[in-house]
Design a protein around this motif. Structure first.
Motif, mmCIF file in Angstrom:
data_model
loop_
_atom_site.group_PDB
_atom_site.id
_atom_site.type_symbol
_atom_site.label_atom_id
_atom_site.label_comp_id
_atom_site.label_asym_id
_atom_site.label_seq_id
_atom_site.Cartn_x
_atom_site.Cartn_y
_atom_site.Cartn_z
ATOM 1 N N ALA A 39 138.172 8.317 64.196
ATOM 2 C CA ALA A 39 138.859 9.353 64.983
ATOM 3 C C ALA A 39 139.153 10.581 64.131
ATOM 4 O O ALA A 39 139.157 11.715 64.614
ATOM 5 C CB ALA A 39 140.156 8.802 65.563
ATOM 6 N N ASN A 40 139.396 10.362 62.828
ATOM 7 C CA ASN A 40 139.706 11.482 61.945
ATOM 8 C C ASN A 40 138.561 12.490 61.875
ATOM 9 O O ASN A 40 138.795 13.697 61.782
ATOM 10 C CB ASN A 40 140.015 10.973 60.540
ATOM 11 C CG ASN A 40 141.507 11.014 60.246
ATOM 12 O OD1 ASN A 40 142.273 11.700 60.946
ATOM 13 N ND2 ASN A 40 141.933 10.281 59.231
ATOM 14 N N SER A 41 137.308 12.002 61.933
ATOM 15 C CA SER A 41 136.161 12.932 61.896
ATOM 16 C C SER A 41 136.257 13.875 63.087
ATOM 17 O O SER A 41 135.986 15.073 62.983
ATOM 18 C CB SER A 41 134.834 12.187 61.985
ATOM 19 O OG SER A 41 134.802 11.134 61.096
ATOM 20 N N LEU A 42 136.672 13.319 64.216
ATOM 21 C CA LEU A 42 136.795 14.124 65.427
ATOM 22 C C LEU A 42 137.994 15.079 65.331
ATOM 23 O O LEU A 42 137.927 16.239 65.729
ATOM 24 C CB LEU A 42 136.988 13.147 66.595
ATOM 25 C CG LEU A 42 136.736 13.660 67.980
ATOM 26 C CD1 LEU A 42 135.320 14.187 68.095
ATOM 27 C CD2 LEU A 42 136.934 12.530 68.987
ATOM 28 N N PHE B 286 149.422 6.862 68.448
ATOM 29 C CA PHE B 286 148.382 7.478 69.254
ATOM 30 C C PHE B 286 147.195 6.566 69.501
ATOM 31 O O PHE B 286 146.725 6.370 70.601
ATOM 32 C CB PHE B 286 147.823 8.591 68.370
ATOM 33 C CG PHE B 286 147.991 9.910 68.934
ATOM 34 C CD1 PHE B 286 149.243 10.354 69.288
ATOM 35 C CD2 PHE B 286 146.887 10.717 69.105
ATOM 36 C CE1 PHE B 286 149.370 11.606 69.794
ATOM 37 C CE2 PHE B 286 147.023 11.960 69.597
ATOM 38 C CZ PHE B 286 148.266 12.408 69.948
ATOM 39 N N LEU B 287 146.697 6.006 68.365
ATOM 40 C CA LEU B 287 145.511 5.147 68.439
ATOM 41 C C LEU B 287 145.837 3.883 69.223
ATOM 42 O O LEU B 287 145.042 3.392 70.011
ATOM 43 C CB LEU B 287 145.038 4.789 67.024
ATOM 44 C CG LEU B 287 144.498 5.976 66.238
ATOM 45 C CD1 LEU B 287 144.450 5.680 64.749
ATOM 46 C CD2 LEU B 287 143.093 6.357 66.710
ATOM 47 N N GLU B 288 147.087 3.407 69.033
ATOM 48 C CA GLU B 288 147.526 2.204 69.729
ATOM 49 C C GLU B 288 147.570 2.443 71.240
ATOM 50 O O GLU B 288 147.182 1.595 72.037
ATOM 51 C CB GLU B 288 148.904 1.795 69.171
ATOM 52 C CG GLU B 288 149.476 0.501 69.695
ATOM 53 C CD GLU B 288 148.535 -0.704 69.567
ATOM 54 O OE1 GLU B 288 147.699 -0.726 68.650
ATOM 55 O OE2 GLU B 288 148.644 -1.608 70.433
ATOM 56 N N ILE B 289 148.008 3.667 71.631
ATOM 57 C CA ILE B 289 148.086 3.991 73.052
ATOM 58 C C ILE B 289 146.708 3.861 73.699
ATOM 59 O O ILE B 289 146.537 3.238 74.741
ATOM 60 C CB ILE B 289 148.633 5.431 73.259
ATOM 61 C CG1 ILE B 289 150.118 5.456 72.948
ATOM 62 C CG2 ILE B 289 148.365 5.938 74.673
ATOM 63 C CD1 ILE B 289 150.740 6.840 72.983
ATOM 64 N N PHE C 112 138.106 13.767 74.592
ATOM 65 C CA PHE C 112 137.298 13.546 73.395
ATOM 66 C C PHE C 112 137.952 12.525 72.482
ATOM 67 O O PHE C 112 137.277 11.687 71.899
ATOM 68 C CB PHE C 112 137.028 14.867 72.663
ATOM 69 C CG PHE C 112 135.733 15.443 73.130
ATOM 70 C CD1 PHE C 112 135.654 16.087 74.349
ATOM 71 C CD2 PHE C 112 134.576 15.273 72.397
ATOM 72 C CE1 PHE C 112 134.436 16.555 74.829
ATOM 73 C CE2 PHE C 112 133.355 15.746 72.857
ATOM 74 C CZ PHE C 112 133.287 16.389 74.083
ATOM 75 N N PHE C 113 139.262 12.604 72.384
ATOM 76 C CA PHE C 113 139.958 11.641 71.536
ATOM 77 C C PHE C 113 139.796 10.232 72.120
ATOM 78 O O PHE C 113 139.461 9.279 71.411
ATOM 79 C CB PHE C 113 141.437 12.030 71.444
ATOM 80 C CG PHE C 113 142.183 11.198 70.465
ATOM 81 C CD1 PHE C 113 141.939 11.347 69.113
ATOM 82 C CD2 PHE C 113 143.114 10.262 70.879
ATOM 83 C CE1 PHE C 113 142.618 10.564 68.188
ATOM 84 C CE2 PHE C 113 143.798 9.482 69.972
ATOM 85 C CZ PHE C 113 143.545 9.639 68.623
ATOM 86 N N GLY C 114 139.983 10.125 73.446
ATOM 87 C CA GLY C 114 139.852 8.824 74.115
ATOM 88 C C GLY C 114 138.426 8.313 74.072
ATOM 89 O O GLY C 114 138.171 7.145 73.785
ATOM 90 N N GLY C 115 137.473 9.222 74.333
ATOM 91 C CA GLY C 115 136.063 8.814 74.383
ATOM 92 C C GLY C 115 135.504 8.524 73.007
ATOM 93 O O GLY C 115 134.543 7.770 72.870
ATOM 94 N N GLY C 116 136.088 9.133 71.979
ATOM 95 C CA GLY C 116 135.459 9.086 70.666
ATOM 96 C C GLY C 116 136.051 8.110 69.668
ATOM 97 O O GLY C 116 135.472 7.922 68.600
#
Ligand code: HEM
Length: 471
Positions: free
Chosen positions: A155-158, A177-180, A274-278
């Motif tokens: 996710a950090n790359s994104l 965030f990631l947990e959500i 994008f965050f969710g998809g990626g």
């Protein structure tokens, strides 16, 4: 609830009064397994009555192309299901019509310009990958699990490209965030009856647990809204730092245009999409690959041998090495197929009636599901489909082949816009990991099982393993 089933609809189990075919979805079974059995009984295209919708499930490469590519104009909207609506019908994933086209086209073209899927983005993935390899190294061969750290890293790359910054893997806000997203993707509530009968969510209390999921997603959207405000405060159009700046600049240019569809609310949703998809997606394919390599040591060793021959051990792999590494590519393709992470893709809506090969009429307003699973495990395309066999993507001359048989990123107008980024990340992460470490089961244990968990995404069961440094 539906009226009587018209004879022109594709076949399927008879719906019961009021509840339709809810019971046919099986008690606790994976939806994809239920669909496999229904396909055997009713054929490639079958129909169910769920909530107030006719739900048509499409199987087989040719049918998928016919319906989602050839008839793409009538099958590219999203239906107003609960899971789709919580994304607010803004941005890309959940929006429709001219707004969807505008957000998707603008985002793809600007990200491409800005480095998405290009070499300039490679260096930020490699920086992130170095941090990840160091994290793995610190275990010194003791058992570890990939869990959240891998998601945080991919996710950090994104984040670098959309927000212009990376987060520490232990940053509590980032972990939250990631947990959500992990909870939303694995939420049984969002996969259940509320999805097709959204009015159930309006009952008092939160019996189905979906209101809690909606609030969690709102938290992410709010975070991105704050980031947009912060970017506006420090915006300098001569120094464009990231995707938010690119969008803000274009918003200014289009301010007076009557067809302007760019605004801050849409931007917050695009970032959330994008965050969710990626995050979960790419990380889940990496977890599948490592699990499959633990179960297939010969494949793992062949991969390492190719890396040794093409790159050696003095530097990390780069994208320029990719054309010379067909076996590693074949392992990635086979993991995308076997891991099959989005077996039912995302649901689409029929916006204009479709007459299918003079056989069926699929009415406007039906939900239509691209069953990608039917291609991944199609015995005609992939003989012995339940066996992990990268060699099926290598021809007799040793070149990569059959790449176009993979539909893990879906097909047609909604095809995943993150495919090129995902393919870059998969190649760089997996080849570097195999170069630097040998992956082994926990001492004294068998390799972990390759059974998937139940959920929106096909993820492997969590597993522990050892990463032994190769140098
Ligand atoms: C291995 C990784 C990935 C896989 C297997 C995957 C797969 C998919 C699938 C199956 C869809 C649904 C298409 C449809 O509706 O028929 C989709 C949509 C989407 N994906 Fe991906 N994806 C991956 C990575 C990514 C990444 C890295 C991003 C962003 C950077 C991303 C962003 C999106 C977005 C925004 C959509 C919605 C497209 C639309 O509705 O127009 N995905 N993806």
């Amino acid at each position: 609830m539906q009226n009587k089933k018209p004879a022109s609809l594709p076949p399927g189990p008879s719906p019961l009064p009021i509840i339709g075919n809810v019971l046919d979805l099986g008690d606790g079974k994976r939806t994809v397994d239920v669909f496999r059995s229904l396909r055997k009984k009713y054929g490639d295209i079958f129909c169910l009555s769920l909530g107030s919708y006719w739900v048509v499930v499409v199987n087989g490469q040719d049918n998928l192309r016919e319906i989602f590519v050839k008839n793409g104009k009538s099958t590219s909207d999203r239906p107003p299901l609960y899971t789709i609506n919580i994304f607010k019908n803004k941005g890309i994933v959940s929006s429709n019509g001219s707004n969807w086209k505008a957000q998707r086209a603008f985002t793809i073209s600007k990200l491409r310009e800005f480095g998405f899927g290009k070499k300039s983005f490679e260096s930020s993935i490699i920086d992130e990958l170095n941090q990840f390899l160091q994290w793995m190294q610190q275990y010194k061969g003791k058992p570890l699990a990939l869990k959240g750290i891998l998601n945080a890293s991919t996710a950090n790359s994104l984040m670098q490209i959309i927000l212009g910054k990376r987060f520490d893997y232990k940053d509590p806000k980032y972990c939250d965030f990631l947990e959500i997203f992990n909870q939303i993707i694995t939420s049984p509530a969002l996969n259940g009856p509320v999805n097709f009968m959204p009015w159930l969510a309006n009952l008092p209390g939160d019996f189905f647990g979906v209101k809690a999921d909606t609030l969690k997603l709102d938290k992410v959207i709010d975070y991105f809204k704050n980031e947009i405000q912060e970017h506006k405060r420090t915006f300098d159009e001569d120094n464009i730092r990231d995707f938010i700046d690119v969008y803000l600049k274009e918003m200014k240019i289009q301010e007076r245009s009557t067809s302007n569809m760019l605004n801050e609310d849409q931007l917050a949703s695009v970032l959330t999409d994008f965050f969710g998809g990626g995050t979960e997606t790419t990380a889940t394919v990496i977890k599948w690959t490592i699990l499959l390599l633990l179960n297939n040591m010969t494949v793992q060793n062949k991969m390492r041998q190719e890396i040794e021959e093409v790159i050696g051990s003095g530097r990390l792999p780069t994208l320029a090495d990719k054309p010379k590494m067909p076996y590693c590519e074949a392992v990635i393709l086979e993991s995308l197929r076997f891991g099959n992470i989005g077996p039912l893709s995302l649901p689409h809506l029929v916006s204009e009636e479709i007459v299918y090969k003079d056989l069926y009429v699929i009415p406007k307003g039906s939900v239509i599901i691209p069953c990608l699973d039917s291609v991944a495990f199609d015995e005609k395309w992939f003989p012995e489909s339940h066996v992990f066999k990268p060699e099926r993507f290598i021809d007799e001359k040793g070149n990569l082949c059959n790449e176009d048989k993979i539909v893990t990123f879906s097909l047609g107008r909604r095809v995943c816009p993150g495919e090129s980024l995902a393919r870059m990340e998969l190649f760089l992460y997996l080849t570097s990991m195999v170069q630097r470490f040998e992956f082994l089961p926990v001492e004294g244990e068998n390799p972990p099982p390759v059974d998937p968990l139940k959920g929106l995404l096909n993820s492997p069961q969590p597993y522990n393993f050892r990463a032994i440094a190769t140098q």
